[in-house]
Design a protein around this motif. Structure first.
Motif, PDB file in Angstrom:
ATOM      1  N   GLU A  77       5.933 -72.447 -19.173  1.00 24.26           N
ATOM      2  CA  GLU A  77       6.009 -73.129 -17.876  1.00 24.26           C
ATOM      3  C   GLU A  77       5.197 -74.430 -17.902  1.00 24.26           C
ATOM      4  OE1 GLU A  77       7.773 -72.362 -15.214  1.00 24.26           O
ATOM      5  OE2 GLU A  77       6.905 -73.939 -13.959  1.00 24.26           O
ATOM      6  N   LYS A  78       4.002 -74.356 -18.507  1.00 24.71           N
ATOM      7  CA  LYS A  78       3.149 -75.551 -18.549  1.00 24.71           C
ATOM      8  C   LYS A  78       3.753 -76.607 -19.486  1.00 24.71           C
ATOM      9  CE  LYS A  78       0.421 -73.782 -15.708  1.00 24.71           C
ATOM     10  NZ  LYS A  78       0.633 -74.188 -14.308  1.00 24.71           N
ATOM     11  N   ALA A  79       4.319 -76.144 -20.568  1.00 25.32           N
ATOM     12  CA  ALA A  79       4.964 -77.085 -21.483  1.00 25.32           C
ATOM     13  C   ALA A  79       6.093 -77.796 -20.759  1.00 25.32           C
ATOM     14  CB  ALA A  79       5.519 -76.334 -22.695  1.00 25.32           C
ATOM     15  N   PHE A  80       6.818 -77.018 -19.982  1.00 27.35           N
ATOM     16  CA  PHE A  80       7.917 -77.571 -19.193  1.00 27.35           C
ATOM     17  C   PHE A  80       7.399 -78.662 -18.253  1.00 27.35           C
ATOM     18  CE2 PHE A  80      10.324 -77.335 -15.207  1.00 27.35           C
ATOM     19  CZ  PHE A  80      11.607 -77.595 -15.656  1.00 27.35           C
ATOM     20  N   GLN A  81       6.320 -78.365 -17.548  1.00 29.23           N
ATOM     21  CA  GLN A  81       5.763 -79.352 -16.605  1.00 29.23           C
ATOM     22  C   GLN A  81       5.250 -80.596 -17.340  1.00 29.23           C
ATOM     23  OE1 GLN A  81       2.747 -77.316 -14.357  1.00 29.23           O
ATOM     24  NE2 GLN A  81       4.234 -75.905 -13.448  1.00 29.23           N
ATOM     25  N   TYR A  82       4.594 -80.347 -18.448  1.00 27.81           N
ATOM     26  CA  TYR A  82       4.011 -81.450 -19.221  1.00 27.81           C
ATOM     27  C   TYR A  82       5.119 -82.413 -19.656  1.00 27.81           C
ATOM     28  CZ  TYR A  82       0.581 -83.576 -22.430  1.00 27.81           C
ATOM     29  OH  TYR A  82      -0.277 -84.440 -23.067  1.00 27.81           O
ATOM     30  N   CYS A  83       6.200 -81.843 -20.146  1.00 27.93           N
ATOM     31  CA  CYS A  83       7.293 -82.682 -20.645  1.00 27.93           C
ATOM     32  C   CYS A  83       7.963 -83.440 -19.501  1.00 27.93           C
ATOM     33  CB  CYS A  83       8.313 -81.825 -21.382  1.00 27.93           C
ATOM     34  SG  CYS A  83       7.624 -81.153 -22.886  1.00 27.93           S
ATOM     35  N   GLN A  84       8.111 -82.757 -18.369  1.00 28.21           N
ATOM     36  CA  GLN A  84       8.688 -83.444 -17.214  1.00 28.21           C
ATOM     37  C   GLN A  84       7.825 -84.646 -16.829  1.00 28.21           C
ATOM     38  OE1 GLN A  84      10.932 -82.013 -14.380  1.00 28.21           O
ATOM     39  NE2 GLN A  84      12.020 -80.783 -15.861  1.00 28.21           N
ATOM     40  N   ARG A  85       6.526 -84.424 -16.880  1.00 26.18           N
ATOM     41  CA  ARG A  85       5.618 -85.519 -16.518  1.00 26.18           C
ATOM     42  C   ARG A  85       5.713 -86.649 -17.546  1.00 26.18           C
ATOM     43  NH1 ARG A  85       1.730 -88.430 -14.489  1.00 26.18           N
ATOM     44  NH2 ARG A  85      -0.423 -88.450 -15.254  1.00 26.18           N
ATOM     45  N   LEU A  86       5.794 -86.300 -18.828  1.00 18.03           N
ATOM     46  CA  LEU A  86       5.914 -87.339 -19.860  1.00 18.03           C
ATOM     47  C   LEU A  86       7.175 -88.179 -19.634  1.00 18.03           C
ATOM     48  CD1 LEU A  86       4.987 -85.777 -23.309  1.00 18.03           C
ATOM     49  CD2 LEU A  86       3.695 -87.425 -21.964  1.00 18.03           C
TER      50      LEU A  86
END
Lengths: 200, 861
Positions: free
Chosen positions: B314-323
């Motif tokens: 989930e955090k990886a998902f958020q991180y990538c969305q932010r990138l």
């Protein structure tokens, strides 16, 4: 991860046969993949070391051919640059990728990214899933630092006699073969550390 | 750059005498005993490294000296660590007990020592214990150690995982997952002061903490990522960089294998509810240290409910969305723009990876990927970012019922057209194709239509691409594309030349007068030839197999024959033709194969004029003509008209000797009722007459000026073919006999104009005499020259394996028998296994004379 980084010749060397390449610096990252494979476990440490050297040499040879063929095709003349013109030399460098099939020489398929700066090749062997865009940026950055800190555009032999500088560069920009997403601020701060080391 | 001085240094290092080396060792030993290591020592260490590394033979250091180096590894000065690690890497690792130093000092293991330890690990056990130590360091907050001790942990860990993922236990994986979540999502959002100020709460009161900034200079409003900048960075911000750098590999290693569908429904529900909730959430905080809560987050979540693996996902998902959001910002520095691209590649790959693990995330991800595609698809400078996007569409487009057509138009249409000269894009695109071939054939069947476009990569940079195309070409060969593909491959050097012209044309402005070397560039710009070049440069197949004015095109491009790029390309075509024919025989019906034979005959005289290229292509054609006819003998009767037309032209003897010989051989061998019941007496007679005329012509006069005498194998093949045909229609026997007797008379005088070598002439005459005497007994001649099938492929045993071995054993025997009898002309083929296709040989000629034997060796290459 990056499997290895090497600096080698891509021009004819009088003492070598045609097509051969002299490896001036090489660094293989991580544990040797053969240590963990059943097939090579019985090899003695000497044999393992020899095998690794041969693998590096095999990569260098393949890249050397790729560089010559690419230069032959493009027909561009190599512009000799002087120390101090590192950026120019880098802009003028040829670049490309060589696909190294599985078993030739690494157990898995790998991609060898190369940068041909005049008579020298700078090569990064990357694992299959590696981010090649990042690898390319890292290779350029590493090459620039090598050219600058080892005065490689000149006639000296610092690449042989000050290879610890390359070790330090690698430990910061490519620690243990890990490609890093460094924005210019992070890069600057690492470069400061590197510069401090070089000043000693 | 590389000087003689360097070369002689290497030579010296390699050739150093043992006695000298021992002196050097003892000098070093003394130097290392001193408290301070001066310049000289450093210099000597470096020289020692050169001596050790320059040779492939391992040198052994004195034990005491090696122990010194081991001690030096933990010296506070980095230079000493680096040098000793470098020296020790080139020597053999110390055995068992001496290794203890590692265990004792692991707590403060510096990066260089860790690297050495990794490179000298000899077992999985070594790696496991190293991992355990490293993770222990991670667990205890390392405020006392230097910053770097923690920073190199992740790269070392990642390096171990690459080789030995099973080193980590379930608990250790959980620990790392938790840590990664922490660093990725909850790194400090305030700028660090200097590089090593560490800690979240250490900011002195006197100095107001400054928030981190985005690449465009604006204040960052969300959590920290690798695309955030500041004057300095805190330790956890550094760890954020290291964590993201290894994230994909971590997910690929530990997540994909553990993906289950057990609670897929639950997760689907949860993720759906999450995607609808955009409220700020207070429970969104670090699980481990309760760090600063990120105040603004586009997709906040109550992910604390999730187990560690899912939480990391989930955090990886958020991180990538932010990138992806951050990559839209205009960076001040060029290097940061490049980094944004690399981050986009990584982010999309990670999103793909988490979506593969958890299909429910596909619906949350697609809007963002679609938007990204919309934003980037028109910008060629982002081409390499679009490849992972294409991968995402390929993997998940079906689940999300998304139309992917536009993606494929860009990837297979626009990229090769406009970026054929980008080596990295070419490499990545072809790798993408290779790795996903099965999926692409299934989901993007129109892919094969783009072969004229994809071949541009090969035409531009043949040496680098040929390897990929050897793998890819079979997928492009279909019954629909075969004929056009064959033409396209044959014209690949023309495409290469055209791409060079196109490249030059865009580099040189139209007004600029072109140099005298570029006559073809004028042609390229000439509207009346535009159509020819446009056909070569077409994007998709289907507009016609080839073009009418091919010879005009070849004339226009005649000067390209010695351009290095074109000759490099020409060298790869034969390889690909072999791949093409090897594939086509597995899928084509006889009608298509007949068409391909026509193309071969037609194109044998319609190639770009590079002599070596033409010769090689003829060789390939010969080899595969023989193979096709062997597989389908009735092809010869079917295409007898065209084959005869080819074999009836004397000019072909001189210009296409190899192919001519093979055509004559297949005519003689397969123009027979036993191969095809449609084979009539009149067909045999007309074939006979055509070949007879050619043979008569070439043996009655000197070769035309500018050509050499025909090789004896041509004449032998012609004679054999005539004899074979005559044995099937006995009326023709007197005509062959008459010719053969004349031949003997003519050559009795010693020399003839059509054969310069005496030995060759003897071989020809001997051959003629053999055939003549054979034809004296027509019944025998027929059974020898046209043996019934059970003689050609006898099946004495049914066991294929046994018999194939037997056939090898038999082979020399059969040849020997032929020599003894001097009359046998049966095929030395596969024995016992019908499926096995023997290497094409010309057995008739092979059994004769050493000169002729070389033909066979050639064929077998």
């Amino acid at each position: 991860m990056v499997r290895c980084f090497l600096i080698h010749t891509v021009c004819p060397v009088s003492t070598l046969s045609a097509g051969e390449s002299r490896v001036l610096y090489s660094r293989v990252f991580g544990p040797d993949d053969r240590v963990l494979s059943e097939r090579h476990r019985e090899l003695s440490p000497e044999e393992r070391r020899l095998l690794q050297k041969e693998k590096v040499a095999a990569v260098a040879r393949q890249v050397r051919s790729a560089v010559s063929l690419s230069r032959e095709a493009s027909g561009r003349l190599i512009v000799e640059t002087m120390p101090g013109e590192e950026n120019l030399a880098l802009q003028d460098a040829d670049c490309g990728v060589v696909r190294l099939r599985a078993g030739d020489p690494f157990s898995e398929e790998t991609s060898a990214l190369w940068l041909g700066v005049q008579s020298l090749g700078f090569t990064l062997v990357c694992e299959p899933h590696e981010n090649l865009l990042l690898a390319e940026g890292t290779l350029r950055n590493l090459t620039r630092h090598c050219l600058e800190h080892l005065h490689m555009l000149g006639q000296g032999s610092e690449v042989l006699l000050k290879s610890n500088r390359i070790d330090v560069l690698l430990s910061r920009l490519l620690p243990h073969g890990q490609l890093l997403f460094l924005n210019h601020r992070f890069a600057q701060s690492l470069e400061k550390e590197v510069a401090a080391y070089m000043a000693k | 750059m590389y000087s003689h001085a360097s070369e002689s240094l290497i030579k010296q290092a390699r050739e150093i005498q043992e006695s000298e080396l021992q002196k050097f060792y003892s000098r070093l030993m003394k130097m290392l005993q001193g408290k301070e290591l001066g310049h000289d020592t450093v210099d000597s260490l470096q020289r020692l490294h050169l001596i050790l590394s320059a040779t492939k033979y391992t040198r052994t250091l004195p034990l005491e000296l090696q122990k010194r180096f081991v001690a030096l590894l933990s010296s506070p000065a980095e230079q000493h660590q680096v040098l000793s690690a470098a020296v020790l890497r080139e020597t053999l690792p110390l055995t068992g007990q001496e290794l203890n130093y590692n265990q004792d000092n692991l707590g403060q293991l510096n990066s260089h020592a860790a690297g050495l330890l990794l490179s000298q690990a000899v077992s999985r056990g070594d790696l496991s214990s190293l991992c355990t130590q490293l993770l222990r360091n991670l667990e205890s907050r390392p405020s006392e150690g230097p910053t770097h001790s923690l920073m190199h942990t992740l790269p070392v860990l990642n390096s171990v995982l690459t080789h030995s993922p099973e080193c980590l236990s379930e608990d250790q994986m959980t620990l790392v997952s938790k840590k990664l979540v922490d660093w990725l999502r909850y790194a400090s959002v305030m700028q660090g002061v200097g590089t090593s100020s560490g800690g979240f709460f250490t900011g002195p009161r006197s100095r107001q903490p400054v928030p981190i900034a985005e690449l465009d200079g604006s204040v960052s409003g969300d959590f920290f990522t690798v695309l955030c900048v500041g004057q300095g960075f805190t330790e956890d911000q550094w760890m954020n960089v290291y964590s993201f750098s290894m994230l994909r590999h971590w997910l690929l290693t530990y997540h994909s294998s553990c993906s289950t569908t057990v609670d897929a429904a639950n997760r689907l529900q949860l993720s759906l509810s999450l995607s609808h909730s955009h409220s700020f959430s207070n429970d969104d905080r670090s699980e481990v240290d309760g760090s600063v809560v990120s105040m603004v987050s586009a997709t906040s979540s109550s992910s604390r409910l999730l187990p560690p693996k899912e939480r990391l996902r989930e955090k990886a998902f958020q991180y990538c969305q932010r990138l992806i959001e951050q990559s839209d910002r205009k960076a001040h520095k060029k290097t940061d723009t490049e980094l944004q691209k690399a981050c986009l590649v990584e982010a999309v790959c990670i999103l793909d990876c988490v979506c593969v693990e958890d299909a429910s995330l596909v619906y949350r991800t697609f809007p963002c990927i679609k938007a990204l595609f919309g934003r980037l698809s028109s910008e060629l400078s982002y081409a390499r970012v679009l490849l992972p996007i294409a991968q995402f569409y390929l993997n998940h487009g079906e689940i999300a019922a998304v139309d992917c057509e536009n993606v494929w138009k860009v990837v297979f249409g626009r990229f090769p057209t406009e970026l054929f000269n980008d080596p990295f894009l070419a490499h990545e695109l072809l790798r993408f194709l290779r790795l996903n071939l099965e999926s692409i054939e299934l989901r993007v069947p129109q892919y094969t239509r783009y072969f004229p476009n994809l071949l541009k990569f090969l035409a531009w940079d043949s040496p680098a691409m040929v390897d990929d195309f050897v793998d890819l070409l079979p997928s492009m060969v279909t019954t629909g594309t075969a004929v056009e593909l064959l033409h396209t491959l044959l014209d690949l050097p023309c495409l290469s030349a055209t791409l060079v012209l196109q490249h030059r044309s865009t580099c040189l402005p139209i007004s600029e007068p072109v140099g005298r070397n570029f006559v073809s560039l004028d042609a390229f710009r000439n509207p009346s030839f535009r159509g020819l070049f446009l056909f070569l440069l077409r994007t998709e197949a289907g507009s016609g197999d080839t073009m009418d004015r091919l010879s005009t095109l070849h004339e226009l491009l005649v000067e390209a024959a010695d351009w290095p790029r074109v000759t490099q390309c020409a060298r790869t075509v034969p390889v690909l033709l072999h791949v093409f024919f090897n594939t086509i025989v597995t899928i084509a019906d006889e009608k298509l194969l007949a068409h391909l034979i026509l193309v071969m005959l037609e194109r044998s005289s319609l190639l770009l004029n590079i002599p070596a290229y033409i010769k090689e292509i003829h060789r390939v054609f010969s080899c595969h003509l023989l193979r096709l006819c062997k597989l389908h003998p009735s092809l010869v009767v079917n295409q007898s008209h065209e084959l005869l037309e080819f074999a009836g032209s004397t000019a072909n003897v001189y210009s296409k000797e190899e192919l001519f010989t093979h055509v004559v051989w297949v005519l003689g061998e397969y123009l027979s009722v036993s191969c095809d019941s449609r084979c009539s007496v009149s067909l045999i007679t007309s074939c006979f007459e055509a070949l007879e005329a050619v043979l008569f012509e070439i043996t009655s006069s000197a070769p035309p000026t500018g050509t050499v005498c025909p090789a004896p194998k041509v004449i032998n093949t012609l004679m054999s073919a005539l004899a074979k045909l005559a044995s099937r229609s006995h009326d023709l026997i007197p005509r062959v006999s008459l010719f053969l007797s004349k031949l003997r008379t003519v050559t009795r005088s010693g020399s003839v104009a059509w054969c310069s070598d005496e030995e060759d002439l003897v071989a020809i005459v001997t051959r003629g005499e053999e055939l003549w005497s054979l034809l004296k007994a027509p019944g025998v001649a027929q059974s020898v020259l046209t043996p019934p099938p059970h003689v050609i492929a006898p099946q004495w045993h049914r066991d294929t394996n046994e018999m194939s071995a037997y056939s090898y054993y038999m082979r020399p025997g059969i040849v020997m028998q032929q020599e003894e009898a001097s009359t046998h002309c049966t095929i030395v083929g596969s024995v016992g296994s019908k499926g096995f296709i023997p290497t094409p040989t010309l057995p008739v000629e092979c059994s004769l004379g050493s000169k002729c034997l070389s033909v066979r060796q050639h064929q077998q290459q």
